[in-house]
Design a protein around this motif. Structure first.
Motif, PDB file in Angstrom:
ATOM      1  N   THR A  11       1.211  -1.557   0.148  1.00  0.00           N
ATOM      2  CA  THR A  11       0.050   0.311   0.198  1.00  0.00           C
ATOM      3  C   THR A  11       0.796   1.209  -0.166  1.00  0.00           C
ATOM      4  O   THR A  11       0.544   2.481  -0.659  1.00  0.00           O
ATOM      5  CB  THR A  11      -0.300  -0.194   1.373  1.00  0.00           C
ATOM      6  OG1 THR A  11      -2.426  -1.180   1.147  1.00  0.00           O
ATOM      7  CG2 THR A  11      -2.046   1.282   1.312  1.00  0.00           C
ATOM      8  N   CYS A  36      -4.523  11.001  -5.581  1.00  0.00           N
ATOM      9  CA  CYS A  36      -4.276   9.610  -5.643  1.00  0.00           C
ATOM     10  C   CYS A  36      -5.470   8.894  -6.986  1.00  0.00           C
ATOM     11  O   CYS A  36      -6.218   7.874  -7.127  1.00  0.00           O
ATOM     12  CB  CYS A  36      -4.318   8.802  -4.338  1.00  0.00           C
ATOM     13  SG  CYS A  36      -3.348   8.594  -3.505  1.00  0.00           S
ATOM     14  N   VAL A  38      -8.982   9.529  -5.322  1.00  0.00           N
ATOM     15  CA  VAL A  38      -9.568   9.195  -4.036  1.00  0.00           C
ATOM     16  C   VAL A  38     -10.759  10.072  -3.518  1.00  0.00           C
ATOM     17  O   VAL A  38     -11.726   9.384  -2.460  1.00  0.00           O
ATOM     18  CB  VAL A  38      -8.780   7.913  -3.015  1.00  0.00           C
ATOM     19  CG1 VAL A  38      -8.746   6.686  -4.518  1.00  0.00           C
ATOM     20  CG2 VAL A  38      -7.828   8.404  -2.020  1.00  0.00           C
ATOM     21  N   ALA A  53     -11.004   8.528 -11.592  1.00  0.00           N
ATOM     22  CA  ALA A  53     -10.478   7.956  -9.983  1.00  0.00           C
ATOM     23  C   ALA A  53     -10.850   6.865 -10.525  1.00  0.00           C
ATOM     24  O   ALA A  53     -10.381   5.673  -9.366  1.00  0.00           O
ATOM     25  CB  ALA A  53     -11.998   8.957  -9.424  1.00  0.00           C
ATOM     26  N   THR A  54     -12.231   5.858 -11.465  1.00  0.00           N
ATOM     27  CA  THR A  54     -12.272   5.213 -10.857  1.00  0.00           C
ATOM     28  C   THR A  54     -10.917   3.623 -11.693  1.00  0.00           C
ATOM     29  O   THR A  54     -10.741   2.850 -11.435  1.00  0.00           O
ATOM     30  CB  THR A  54     -13.491   4.847 -12.116  1.00  0.00           C
ATOM     31  OG1 THR A  54     -14.146   5.523 -11.688  1.00  0.00           O
ATOM     32  CG2 THR A  54     -13.477   3.614 -12.922  1.00  0.00           C
ATOM     33  N   VAL A  56      -8.047   4.923 -11.815  1.00  0.00           N
ATOM     34  CA  VAL A  56      -6.856   4.453 -10.440  1.00  0.00           C
ATOM     35  C   VAL A  56      -7.297   3.899  -9.388  1.00  0.00           C
ATOM     36  O   VAL A  56      -6.840   3.034  -9.064  1.00  0.00           O
ATOM     37  CB  VAL A  56      -6.609   6.021  -9.228  1.00  0.00           C
ATOM     38  CG1 VAL A  56      -6.028   5.771  -7.821  1.00  0.00           C
ATOM     39  CG2 VAL A  56      -6.010   6.746 -10.068  1.00  0.00           C
ATOM     40  N   LEU A  57      -8.745   3.318  -9.319  1.00  0.00           N
ATOM     41  CA  LEU A  57      -9.108   2.758  -8.008  1.00  0.00           C
ATOM     42  C   LEU A  57      -8.920   1.069  -8.700  1.00  0.00           C
ATOM     43  O   LEU A  57      -8.566  -0.209  -8.029  1.00  0.00           O
ATOM     44  CB  LEU A  57     -10.207   2.809  -7.975  1.00  0.00           C
ATOM     45  CG  LEU A  57     -10.559   4.310  -6.834  1.00  0.00           C
ATOM     46  CD1 LEU A  57     -12.628   4.864  -6.700  1.00  0.00           C
ATOM     47  CD2 LEU A  57      -9.876   3.717  -5.854  1.00  0.00           C
ATOM     48  N   THR A  58      -9.331   0.430 -10.218  1.00  0.00           N
ATOM     49  CA  THR A  58      -9.418  -0.243 -10.648  1.00  0.00           C
ATOM     50  C   THR A  58      -7.949  -1.033 -10.672  1.00  0.00           C
ATOM     51  O   THR A  58      -7.941  -2.109 -11.005  1.00  0.00           O
ATOM     52  CB  THR A  58      -9.634   0.266 -12.233  1.00  0.00           C
ATOM     53  OG1 THR A  58     -10.912   0.220 -12.308  1.00  0.00           O
ATOM     54  CG2 THR A  58      -9.393  -1.754 -12.882  1.00  0.00           C
ATOM     55  N   GLU A  59      -7.164   0.400 -10.842  1.00  0.00           N
ATOM     56  CA  GLU A  59      -5.346  -0.437 -10.889  1.00  0.00           C
ATOM     57  C   GLU A  59      -5.400  -0.354  -9.299  1.00  0.00           C
ATOM     58  O   GLU A  59      -4.361  -1.781  -9.390  1.00  0.00           O
ATOM     59  CB  GLU A  59      -4.520   1.312 -11.043  1.00  0.00           C
ATOM     60  CG  GLU A  59      -3.015   0.390 -10.785  1.00  0.00           C
ATOM     61  CD  GLU A  59      -2.221   1.204 -12.117  1.00  0.00           C
ATOM     62  OE1 GLU A  59      -0.592   1.644 -12.281  1.00  0.00           O
ATOM     63  OE2 GLU A  59      -2.892   2.750 -12.574  1.00  0.00           O
ATOM     64  N   TRP A  60      -6.013   0.011  -8.643  1.00  0.00           N
ATOM     65  CA  TRP A  60      -5.186   0.178  -7.592  1.00  0.00           C
ATOM     66  C   TRP A  60      -5.746  -2.077  -6.923  1.00  0.00           C
ATOM     67  O   TRP A  60      -5.354  -2.624  -6.251  1.00  0.00           O
ATOM     68  CB  TRP A  60      -5.472   0.867  -6.444  1.00  0.00           C
ATOM     69  CG  TRP A  60      -5.453   0.835  -4.814  1.00  0.00           C
ATOM     70  CD1 TRP A  60      -6.786   0.025  -3.754  1.00  0.00           C
ATOM     71  CD2 TRP A  60      -4.273   0.752  -3.729  1.00  0.00           C
ATOM     72  NE1 TRP A  60      -6.351  -0.194  -2.989  1.00  0.00           N
ATOM     73  CE2 TRP A  60      -4.642   0.010  -3.016  1.00  0.00           C
ATOM     74  CE3 TRP A  60      -3.516   1.265  -4.481  1.00  0.00           C
ATOM     75  CZ2 TRP A  60      -3.932   0.430  -1.517  1.00  0.00           C
ATOM     76  CZ3 TRP A  60      -2.362   1.104  -3.591  1.00  0.00           C
ATOM     77  CH2 TRP A  60      -2.823   1.070  -1.696  1.00  0.00           C
ATOM     78  N   ASP A  61      -6.923  -1.491  -7.306  1.00  0.00           N
ATOM     79  CA  ASP A  61      -7.756  -3.456  -6.408  1.00  0.00           C
ATOM     80  C   ASP A  61      -6.667  -4.403  -7.636  1.00  0.00           C
ATOM     81  O   ASP A  61      -7.131  -5.477  -7.067  1.00  0.00           O
ATOM     82  CB  ASP A  61      -9.070  -3.404  -7.245  1.00  0.00           C
ATOM     83  CG  ASP A  61      -9.618  -2.357  -6.278  1.00  0.00           C
ATOM     84  OD1 ASP A  61      -9.586  -2.259  -5.343  1.00  0.00           O
ATOM     85  OD2 ASP A  61     -10.962  -1.978  -7.209  1.00  0.00           O
TER      86      ASP A  61
END
Length: 140
Positions: A11, A36, A38, A53-54, A56-61
């Motif tokens: 993280t 980020c 978020v 944002a979506t 970045v969140l998808t990549e994060w997941d």
């Protein structure tokens, strides 16, 4: 960062990558969240920002779904499955070889028994005394 609850090395690395080489770009936690992708969406947020944002969140997941430890576990499971498959194949091969060895032992035992029987029969045949007549014995 690692002192925070729920923030591990993966993280922290992902957050630092999102921050980039310019930490001065972040004046507050809100600006870091915005960087980020978020931060909560306000009324003035464009569709492009929301899409970012979506993304970045998808990549994060995708990064979080399989940590290095999970990847190592998966690799070990695959290696273990391959080793088990090879072990089963080796066991099958050993069984086949043992069956062939057993068959060869039976054939050899049978041949030895037949050879012994033939030798006994031959010994009886050559051991028979054939009497010679007197006239035949005198000429010799």
């Amino acid at each position: 960062m690692l002192d925070r609850y729920g923030v591990g090395s993966d993280t922290a690395a992902a957050l630092l990558m999102a921050a980039g080489d310019n930490p001065e770009r972040m004046a507050s936690e809100a600006s870091f969240a915005a960087l980020c992708g978020v931060s909560p969406a306000g009324r003035g947020v464009s569709r492009a920002t929301m899409n970012r944002a979506t993304a970045v969140l998808t990549e994060w997941d995708s990064r979080v779904t399989e940590s290095p430890a999970e990847a190592l576990q998966r690799q070990h499971r695959e290696e273990l499955a391959e080793a088990r498959r090879k072990l089963q194949e080796s066991r099958r091969k050993c069984r086949r070889l043992q069956d062939q060895l057993d068959a060869a032992a039976i054939v050899i035992t049978t041949l030895l028994a037949e050879q012994a029987a033939m030798q006994k029969q031959e010994a009886r045949r050559t051991a028979a005394v054939i009497p010679l007549g007197r006239s035949h014995a005198i000429h010799e």
